[in-house]
Design a protein around this motif. Structure first.
Motif, PDB file in Angstrom:
ATOM      1  N   ASN A   1      -3.374  11.855 -16.649  1.00  0.00           N
ATOM      2  CA  ASN A   1      -4.271  12.993 -16.533  1.00  0.00           C
ATOM      3  C   ASN A   1      -3.740  14.158 -17.353  1.00  0.00           C
ATOM      4  OD1 ASN A   1      -6.154  11.857 -14.865  1.00  0.00           O
ATOM      5  ND2 ASN A   1      -5.183  12.563 -12.991  1.00  0.00           N
ATOM      6  N   ARG A   2      -4.551  14.604 -18.308  1.00  0.00           N
ATOM      7  CA  ARG A   2      -4.214  15.789 -19.095  1.00  0.00           C
ATOM      8  C   ARG A   2      -5.308  16.807 -18.848  1.00  0.00           C
ATOM      9  NH1 ARG A   2      -3.464  12.390 -24.277  1.00  0.00           N
ATOM     10  NH2 ARG A   2      -1.441  11.489 -23.926  1.00  0.00           N
ATOM     11  N   ILE A   3      -4.882  17.997 -18.501  1.00  0.00           N
ATOM     12  CA  ILE A   3      -5.829  19.059 -18.193  1.00  0.00           C
ATOM     13  C   ILE A   3      -5.710  20.148 -19.252  1.00  0.00           C
ATOM     14  CG2 ILE A   3      -6.496  20.815 -16.512  1.00  0.00           C
ATOM     15  CD1 ILE A   3      -5.198  18.983 -14.355  1.00  0.00           C
ATOM     16  N   LYS A   4      -6.815  20.490 -19.855  1.00  0.00           N
ATOM     17  CA  LYS A   4      -6.847  21.587 -20.827  1.00  0.00           C
ATOM     18  C   LYS A   4      -7.112  22.859 -20.042  1.00  0.00           C
ATOM     19  CE  LYS A   4      -7.602  23.827 -24.752  1.00  0.00           C
ATOM     20  NZ  LYS A   4      -6.510  24.338 -25.506  1.00  0.00           N
ATOM     21  N   VAL A   5      -6.157  23.769 -20.078  1.00  0.00           N
ATOM     22  CA  VAL A   5      -6.304  25.049 -19.400  1.00  0.00           C
ATOM     23  C   VAL A   5      -6.801  26.056 -20.424  1.00  0.00           C
ATOM     24  CG1 VAL A   5      -5.122  26.874 -18.127  1.00  0.00           C
ATOM     25  CG2 VAL A   5      -4.473  24.485 -17.775  1.00  0.00           C
ATOM     26  N   ILE A   6      -7.926  26.669 -20.144  1.00  0.00           N
ATOM     27  CA  ILE A   6      -8.514  27.649 -21.047  1.00  0.00           C
ATOM     28  C   ILE A   6      -8.283  29.037 -20.470  1.00  0.00           C
ATOM     29  CG2 ILE A   6     -10.666  28.463 -22.081  1.00  0.00           C
ATOM     30  CD1 ILE A   6     -11.592  25.540 -22.123  1.00  0.00           C
ATOM     31  N   ASN A   7      -7.384  29.767 -21.132  1.00  0.00           N
ATOM     32  CA  ASN A   7      -7.053  31.125 -20.706  1.00  0.00           C
ATOM     33  C   ASN A   7      -7.624  32.166 -21.645  1.00  0.00           C
ATOM     34  OD1 ASN A   7      -5.409  30.465 -18.456  1.00  0.00           O
ATOM     35  ND2 ASN A   7      -3.805  29.857 -19.869  1.00  0.00           N
ATOM     36  N   GLU A   8      -7.902  31.758 -22.850  1.00  0.00           N
ATOM     37  CA  GLU A   8      -8.371  32.647 -23.918  1.00  0.00           C
ATOM     38  C   GLU A   8      -9.869  32.408 -24.111  1.00  0.00           C
ATOM     39  OE1 GLU A   8      -8.688  34.829 -27.393  1.00  0.00           O
ATOM     40  OE2 GLU A   8      -6.789  34.662 -26.335  1.00  0.00           O
ATOM     41  N   PRO A   9     -10.692  33.436 -24.106  1.00  0.00           N
ATOM     42  CA  PRO A   9     -12.138  33.223 -24.209  1.00  0.00           C
ATOM     43  C   PRO A   9     -12.563  32.426 -25.448  1.00  0.00           C
ATOM     44  CG  PRO A   9     -11.639  35.576 -23.988  1.00  0.00           C
ATOM     45  CD  PRO A   9     -10.351  34.850 -23.987  1.00  0.00           C
ATOM     46  N   SER A  10     -11.901  32.640 -26.580  1.00  0.00           N
ATOM     47  CA  SER A  10     -12.315  31.940 -27.797  1.00  0.00           C
ATOM     48  C   SER A  10     -12.063  30.436 -27.735  1.00  0.00           C
ATOM     49  CB  SER A  10     -11.626  32.537 -29.025  1.00  0.00           C
ATOM     50  OG  SER A  10     -10.238  32.332 -28.959  1.00  0.00           O
ATOM     51  N   GLU A  11     -11.219  29.988 -26.797  1.00  0.00           N
ATOM     52  CA  GLU A  11     -10.978  28.553 -26.630  1.00  0.00           C
ATOM     53  C   GLU A  11     -12.210  27.835 -26.086  1.00  0.00           C
ATOM     54  OE1 GLU A  11      -7.501  28.186 -24.190  1.00  0.00           O
ATOM     55  OE2 GLU A  11      -6.183  28.986 -25.726  1.00  0.00           O
TER      56      GLU A  11
ATOM     57  N   SER B   1      -9.788  16.543 -18.027  1.00  0.00           N
ATOM     58  CA  SER B   1     -10.547  17.614 -17.386  1.00  0.00           C
ATOM     59  C   SER B   1     -10.169  18.959 -18.014  1.00  0.00           C
ATOM     60  CB  SER B   1     -10.293  17.645 -15.873  1.00  0.00           C
ATOM     61  OG  SER B   1      -8.934  17.887 -15.603  1.00  0.00           O
ATOM     62  N   PHE B   2     -10.980  19.957 -17.709  1.00  0.00           N
ATOM     63  CA  PHE B   2     -10.760  21.318 -18.182  1.00  0.00           C
ATOM     64  C   PHE B   2     -10.622  22.236 -16.984  1.00  0.00           C
ATOM     65  CE2 PHE B   2     -12.975  19.362 -21.698  1.00  0.00           C
ATOM     66  CZ  PHE B   2     -12.311  19.858 -22.804  1.00  0.00           C
ATOM     67  N   HIS B   3      -9.734  23.184 -17.095  1.00  0.00           N
ATOM     68  CA  HIS B   3      -9.592  24.222 -16.080  1.00  0.00           C
ATOM     69  C   HIS B   3      -9.836  25.543 -16.798  1.00  0.00           C
ATOM     70  CE1 HIS B   3      -8.145  26.455 -12.613  1.00  0.00           C
ATOM     71  NE2 HIS B   3      -7.480  27.204 -13.465  1.00  0.00           N
ATOM     72  N   ILE B   4     -10.867  26.249 -16.377  1.00  0.00           N
ATOM     73  CA  ILE B   4     -11.234  27.488 -17.048  1.00  0.00           C
ATOM     74  C   ILE B   4     -10.928  28.669 -16.141  1.00  0.00           C
ATOM     75  CG2 ILE B   4     -13.128  28.800 -18.072  1.00  0.00           C
ATOM     76  CD1 ILE B   4     -14.506  26.089 -18.614  1.00  0.00           C
ATOM     77  N   ASN B   5     -10.049  29.537 -16.628  1.00  0.00           N
ATOM     78  CA  ASN B   5      -9.738  30.781 -15.939  1.00  0.00           C
ATOM     79  C   ASN B   5     -10.719  31.813 -16.494  1.00  0.00           C
ATOM     80  OD1 ASN B   5      -8.701  33.029 -14.753  1.00  0.00           O
ATOM     81  ND2 ASN B   5      -6.746  32.989 -15.833  1.00  0.00           N
ATOM     82  N   ALA B   6     -11.828  32.021 -15.810  1.00  0.00           N
ATOM     83  CA  ALA B   6     -12.949  32.776 -16.382  1.00  0.00           C
ATOM     84  C   ALA B   6     -13.086  34.195 -15.854  1.00  0.00           C
ATOM     85  CB  ALA B   6     -14.238  32.008 -16.153  1.00  0.00           C
ATOM     86  N   GLN B   7     -12.170  35.031 -16.217  1.00  0.00           N
ATOM     87  CA  GLN B   7     -12.315  36.436 -15.884  1.00  0.00           C
ATOM     88  C   GLN B   7     -12.046  37.242 -17.143  1.00  0.00           C
ATOM     89  OE1 GLN B   7     -10.150  37.775 -12.497  1.00  0.00           O
ATOM     90  NE2 GLN B   7     -10.645  39.912 -12.855  1.00  0.00           N
ATOM     91  N   TRP B   8     -13.134  37.503 -17.891  1.00  0.00           N
ATOM     92  CA  TRP B   8     -13.026  38.216 -19.154  1.00  0.00           C
ATOM     93  C   TRP B   8     -14.046  39.339 -19.179  1.00  0.00           C
ATOM     94  CZ3 TRP B   8     -13.821  32.655 -20.216  1.00  0.00           C
ATOM     95  CH2 TRP B   8     -12.603  31.968 -20.279  1.00  0.00           C
TER      96      TRP B   8
END
Length: 166
Positions: A2-12, A85-92
């Motif tokens: 399992n590899r999870i892409k963590v998106i912390n940057e909005p442009s990602e 899977s993707f994990h999106i930290n969505a507070q921008w």
């Protein structure tokens, strides 16, 4: 694994949104999520647009590749999704996410024009992103989103550089 892409940057978000912007891209992504596929297998099933999709995914680092041999034939490059899977930290802030969504949803024609301007600014040697943003009158978030959408250039630290074919 399992590899999870963590998106912390909005442009990602841009490569992820662009990876499902057509039915063929969505179907190809689903196909390589299930098992390893060669570009020839993808093209046989989805046509040339399918091959273009797998090349796009490879450049956006959404798929991994390895050389596989089947039935004693010569090895072929095969592709499979890199992340499960993707994990999106969505507070921008709204102004940042609006730039990201505008870059991701921009028409191909409009994007091609601005991509050409960025490439002209960057040149073969690369250039500091702040200088490019100032020169073109773009916010740093918009520029980063536009560059992340491109298969021709990428960020290296705070510089924008042209991608070189492997």
């Amino acid at each position: 694994m399992n590899r999870i892409k963590v998106i912390n940057e909005p442009s990602e978000l841009v490569p992820m949104l662009r990876s499902v912007d057509t039915p063929v891209k969505r179907d190809v992504l689903k196909e390589v999520t299930l098992e390893w596929r060669t570009a020839d297998e993808i093209e046989a099933k989805f046509g040339s647009e399918g091959r273009d999709a797998i090349i796009f995914f490879d450049k956006m680092k959404l798929v991994e590749s390895r050389w596989m041999s089947t039935g004693g034939n010569y090895p072929e490059k095969s592709y499979h999704t890199f992340y499960t899977s993707f994990h999106i930290n969505a507070q921008w802030p709204v102004y940042e996410i609006s730039d990201v969504l505008a870059a991701a949803m921009m028409s191909e024609e409009e994007y091609s024009e601005i991509e050409a301007k960025i490439i002209e600014q960057v040149g073969p040697q690369g250039r500091f992103s702040g200088d490019v943003a100032e020169s073109l009158g773009l916010t740093s978030t918009m520029l980063k989103s536009l560059v992340r959408r491109s298969v021709k250039m990428d960020y290296r630290g705070h510089r924008i550089e042209m991608k070189h074919e492997e």
